[in-house]
Motif scaffolding. Structure first.
Motif, PDB file in Angstrom:
ATOM      1  N   SER A   1      44.204  34.112  40.643  1.00 30.00           N
ATOM      2  CA  SER A   1      43.217  33.056  40.138  1.00 30.00           C
ATOM      3  C   SER A   1      42.059  33.597  39.520  1.00 30.00           C
ATOM      4  CB  SER A   1      42.826  32.185  41.161  1.00 30.00           C
ATOM      5  OG  SER A   1      43.969  31.501  41.739  1.00 30.00           O
ATOM      6  N   MET A   2      41.558  33.169  38.399  1.00 27.84           N
ATOM      7  CA  MET A   2      40.238  33.474  37.746  1.00 27.84           C
ATOM      8  C   MET A   2      39.192  32.866  37.956  1.00 27.84           C
ATOM      9  SD  MET A   2      41.398  36.284  36.072  1.00 27.84           S
ATOM     10  CE  MET A   2      43.094  36.859  36.619  1.00 27.84           C
ATOM     11  N   PRO A   3      37.947  33.252  38.229  1.00 30.73           N
ATOM     12  CA  PRO A   3      37.761  34.698  38.032  1.00 30.73           C
ATOM     13  C   PRO A   3      37.941  35.555  39.215  1.00 30.73           C
ATOM     14  CG  PRO A   3      35.669  33.456  38.470  1.00 30.73           C
ATOM     15  CD  PRO A   3      36.613  32.392  38.205  1.00 30.73           C
ATOM     16  N   VAL A   4      38.130  36.695  39.070  1.00 28.18           N
ATOM     17  CA  VAL A   4      38.309  37.686  40.029  1.00 28.18           C
ATOM     18  C   VAL A   4      36.865  38.374  40.358  1.00 28.18           C
ATOM     19  CG1 VAL A   4      39.629  39.779  40.934  1.00 28.18           C
ATOM     20  CG2 VAL A   4      40.623  37.912  39.550  1.00 28.18           C
ATOM     21  N   GLY A   5      36.275  38.191  41.243  1.00 27.24           N
ATOM     22  CA  GLY A   5      35.117  38.398  41.795  1.00 27.24           C
ATOM     23  C   GLY A   5      33.954  38.203  40.522  1.00 27.24           C
TER      24      GLY A   5
ATOM     25  N   THR B   1      37.414  39.152  30.494  1.00 31.16           N
ATOM     26  CA  THR B   1      36.898  40.749  30.753  1.00 31.16           C
ATOM     27  C   THR B   1      37.812  41.379  31.150  1.00 31.16           C
ATOM     28  OG1 THR B   1      34.759  40.003  31.572  1.00 31.16           O
ATOM     29  CG2 THR B   1      35.245  41.986  32.172  1.00 31.16           C
ATOM     30  N   ILE B   2      38.857  40.990  32.134  1.00 29.52           N
ATOM     31  CA  ILE B   2      40.070  41.649  32.586  1.00 29.52           C
ATOM     32  C   ILE B   2      41.095  41.987  31.250  1.00 29.52           C
ATOM     33  CG2 ILE B   2      41.891  41.406  34.457  1.00 29.52           C
ATOM     34  CD1 ILE B   2      40.111  39.925  36.204  1.00 29.52           C
ATOM     35  N   THR B   3      41.202  40.921  30.577  1.00 32.10           N
ATOM     36  CA  THR B   3      42.013  41.257  29.463  1.00 32.10           C
ATOM     37  C   THR B   3      41.779  42.428  28.740  1.00 32.10           C
ATOM     38  OG1 THR B   3      42.572  38.664  29.536  1.00 32.10           O
ATOM     39  CG2 THR B   3      43.168  40.033  27.376  1.00 32.10           C
ATOM     40  N   TYR B   4      40.244  42.209  28.222  1.00 38.50           N
ATOM     41  CA  TYR B   4      39.568  43.355  27.609  1.00 38.50           C
ATOM     42  C   TYR B   4      39.656  44.761  28.307  1.00 38.50           C
ATOM     43  CZ  TYR B   4      36.336  46.935  26.049  1.00 38.50           C
ATOM     44  OH  TYR B   4      35.730  48.130  25.613  1.00 38.50           O
ATOM     45  N   LEU B   5      39.597  44.796  29.678  1.00 40.57           N
ATOM     46  CA  LEU B   5      39.504  46.138  30.374  1.00 40.57           C
ATOM     47  C   LEU B   5      41.079  46.451  30.292  1.00 40.57           C
ATOM     48  CD1 LEU B   5      38.060  48.077  32.000  1.00 40.57           C
ATOM     49  CD2 LEU B   5      38.243  46.563  33.906  1.00 40.57           C
TER      50      LEU B   5
ATOM     51  N   TYR C   1      34.884  45.326  50.312  1.00 42.12           N
ATOM     52  CA  TYR C   1      35.696  44.624  51.320  1.00 42.12           C
ATOM     53  C   TYR C   1      36.243  45.358  52.585  1.00 42.12           C
ATOM     54  CZ  TYR C   1      39.029  46.846  47.893  1.00 42.12           C
ATOM     55  OH  TYR C   1      39.502  47.746  47.252  1.00 42.12           O
ATOM     56  N   PHE C   2      35.332  46.325  52.927  1.00 41.10           N
ATOM     57  CA  PHE C   2      35.753  47.027  54.100  1.00 41.10           C
ATOM     58  C   PHE C   2      36.004  46.214  55.319  1.00 41.10           C
ATOM     59  CE2 PHE C   2      34.625  49.860  57.819  1.00 41.10           C
ATOM     60  CZ  PHE C   2      35.393  50.813  57.468  1.00 41.10           C
ATOM     61  N   ASP C   3      35.392  45.069  55.488  1.00 43.32           N
ATOM     62  CA  ASP C   3      35.678  44.493  56.678  1.00 43.32           C
ATOM     63  C   ASP C   3      36.688  43.394  56.576  1.00 43.32           C
ATOM     64  OD1 ASP C   3      33.931  45.844  58.448  1.00 43.32           O
ATOM     65  OD2 ASP C   3      32.150  44.620  57.250  1.00 43.32           O
TER      66      ASP C   3
END
Length: 231
Positions: free
Chosen positions: A159-163, A169-173, A65-67
């Motif tokens: 909002s889900m999903p994120v990417g 997955t985010i909850t597990y992480l 997301y550099f740009d």
């Protein structure tokens, strides 16, 4: 190692000057993956080069997301660094120390840009992996705790999903990072959400990871010994 790296020219979205960034070829041999998704590769660590840096204005951001920078955020970043004398060379082959600096700058720029929590979480997570590689356990613990905090905000605000990452997955992480940071009780709460979720059947790998970590933590708690660090 040099064969795995190549250089491309980019336009900085802040100062619009030409910059050269080092990229990693997609074909790398993975040795292992830790329980928080940190991958270890032969010969080269791609996390060293995931942050692109402009030596002219000191803007730094993850390559994906550099740009993606809005004018108001670009102005804040440009103003911040114009008032400071930052002279850093992060071009070419990076050392771990240079990679750490690149993430610290990217985190600063993301904060100045008021970036989403998920972006800040990802930057802190990868910085934590660099500390792990160096064996800097306390620095890793502090940064992973911050990453977990941002993933909790992600679950509450975005909002889900994120990417590519689903809510499960985010909850597990978030749970695994809390565990690694020593917040076991809170980690167990998030792990229980994963294993009891209706989505667990559709995301078996994540559910299995959560069950393995949960069972290990509960067994360790019963034995009154610290849960082992996995991977």
């Amino acid at each position: 190692m040099l064969d795995a790296l190549f250089t491309v020219e980019k336009d900085c979205p802040i100062c619009e000057k030409k910059i050269k960034v080092t990229r990693v070829r997609s074909r790398l041999d993975m040795i292992k993956q830790d329980t928080d998704f940190c991958c270890q590769y032969k010969n080269v660590n791609p996390y060293y080069y995931a942050v692109w840096f402009c030596p002219h204005c000191s803007y730094a951001a993850q390559d994906t997301y550099f740009d993606e920078i809005v004018p108001a955020a670009a102005e804040r970043i440009q103003k911040f660094f114009s008032e400071r004398n930052v002279s850093i060379d992060l071009s070419g082959t990076r050392t771990r120390e240079q990679a750490v600096v690149s993430y610290q700058l990217a985190i600063l720029c993301a904060e100045l840009a008021a970036s989403p929590a998920s972006r800040l979480a990802g930057l802190h997570l990868r910085l934590g992996w660099l500390y792990r590689e160096a064996g800097q356990e306390e620095e890793e613990r502090v940064i992973l705790a911050k990453a977990a905090e941002y993933y909790e905000k992600t679950l509450a605000q975005e909002s889900m999903p994120v990417g590519p990452m689903s809510e499960l997955t985010i909850t597990y992480l978030a749970a695994e990072l809390l565990r690694r940071a020593g917040a076991n009780e809170k980690a167990l709460l998030y792990l229980s959400k994963v294993v009891s979720s209706p989505q667990a059947r559709e995301e078996k790998r994540i559910a299995d990871l959560a069950r393995d970590v949960w069972q290990d933590m509960r067994a360790a708690a019963k034995a009154k010994i610290p849960a082992k660090q996995q991977g």
